[in-house]
Design an enzyme around this catalytic site. Structure first.
Site, mmCIF file in Angstrom:
data_model
loop_
_atom_site.group_PDB
_atom_site.id
_atom_site.type_symbol
_atom_site.label_atom_id
_atom_site.label_comp_id
_atom_site.label_asym_id
_atom_site.label_seq_id
_atom_site.Cartn_x
_atom_site.Cartn_y
_atom_site.Cartn_z
ATOM 1 N N SER A 114 -69.066 0.306 -82.552
ATOM 2 C CA SER A 114 -67.903 0.961 -82.980
ATOM 3 C C SER A 114 -67.192 1.376 -81.709
ATOM 4 O O SER A 114 -68.037 1.860 -80.668
ATOM 5 C CB SER A 114 -67.994 2.312 -83.974
ATOM 6 O OG SER A 114 -67.025 2.908 -84.111
ATOM 7 N N TYR A 130 -72.231 9.749 -87.271
ATOM 8 C CA TYR A 130 -71.869 8.268 -87.264
ATOM 9 C C TYR A 130 -71.818 8.017 -85.418
ATOM 10 O O TYR A 130 -72.332 6.973 -85.255
ATOM 11 C CB TYR A 130 -70.445 8.274 -87.666
ATOM 12 C CG TYR A 130 -69.949 6.743 -87.791
ATOM 13 C CD1 TYR A 130 -70.190 5.923 -88.615
ATOM 14 C CD2 TYR A 130 -69.081 6.506 -86.730
ATOM 15 C CE1 TYR A 130 -69.842 4.621 -88.473
ATOM 16 C CE2 TYR A 130 -68.461 5.450 -86.599
ATOM 17 C CZ TYR A 130 -68.975 4.276 -87.676
ATOM 18 O OH TYR A 130 -68.540 3.014 -87.406
#
Length: 260
Positions: free
Chosen positions: A151, A164
């Site tokens: 990401s 995350y």
């Protein structure tokens, strides 16, 4: 007559039933891959993706399973060899977003462990399992690959989803570690960093980030689409960039470019 499927390349794609994973599968199918489709649930989306891939000409082996369950990794890799007799690529796409965005000071051990278990721990050990099998199978000396979808949060700080970010930053190092370890075995390892991609996972922040995109948070002022990521993955695993390994490819419209 030899089975023509033996001449086709084979990829495992985790989290492949929808969103970015589905687009990765579509692009690989169009690039001539047969597929092991993995996701943790077999639902209508899973079934629809199977149909779509077969319509694109791929042979597909469905394999349900949660990558956070390390005991299931051997069976997932075995599914490729049992059905197709080979494995050319592993695409680690499966991942979860935080359940509730909020204050970093409120992150619980349970929430942290959940993100790490799927996004980082599961990916690390599945990569290990696949790499061991690739090395042991006596396959081609080059041309095989492992892709880790991380990401933009591997680099960008988002305190409202701290666990995350930690899991995704760990994936960046995972890609580099395996790239170095597997280079002599002819296995390239790549990291893909999607930016703001229009998926179910980003639905809850569509309005917030949509406004920021219009204001220029990324130089390319549009949402990324799952197909943008799929095309990048297919390019890498098809061997179009052979003299590269351990690289991070930002599919983010320029989001990660430092600017003043």
């Amino acid at each position: 007559m030899a089975d023509s499927s033996a001449m086709r390349r084979v990829a495992i794609v985790t989290g492949g039933r929808r969103g970015i994973g589905r687009s990765i599968c579509h692009q690989l199918a169009q690039a001539g891959f047969d597929l092991v489709l993995n996701d943790r649930v077999e639902d209508e989306a899973f079934a629809r993706t199977l149909v779509e891939l077969r319509e694109l000409g791929s042979k597909v082996e469905p394999h349900a399973g949660d990558i956070s369950d390390l005991q299931g990794h051997a069976a997932l890799v075995d599914a490729a060899y049992r059905r197709f007799g080979r494995l050319d690529a592993l695409v680690n796409n499966a991942g979860i977003q935080v359940r509730n965005r909020g204050d970093l000071l409120d992150v619980t051990p349970e929430r942290f462990d959940e993100s790490i278990a799927v996004n980082l721990r599961g990916t690390f050990f599945l990569t290990q399992q696949a790499a061991r099998r690739m090395i042991a199978d006596g396959g081609p000396a080059s041309g095989r690959s492992i892709v880790i979808v991380s990401s933009s949060n591997a680099a960008l700080v988002s305190p409202e989803k701290g666990e995350y970010c930690v899991s995704k930053s760990g994936l960046s190092m995972t890609a580099k570690l395996f790239a170095v370890r597997l280079a002599q075995a002819g296995i390239s390892v790549y990291e893909i960093r999607p930016g703001l991609i229009r998926t179910d996972m980003t639905a809850e922040v569509r309005e917030k980030y949509g406004a920021q995109i219009e204001q220029g948070i990324s130089p390319v002022r549009r949402w990324g689409e799952p197909a943008d990521v799929g095309v990048a993955v297919a390019s890498l695993v098809s061997g179009r960039i052979p003299f590269a390994t351990g690289i991070a490819v930002d599919i983010d419209g320029g989001l990660l470019i430092p600017r003043l």
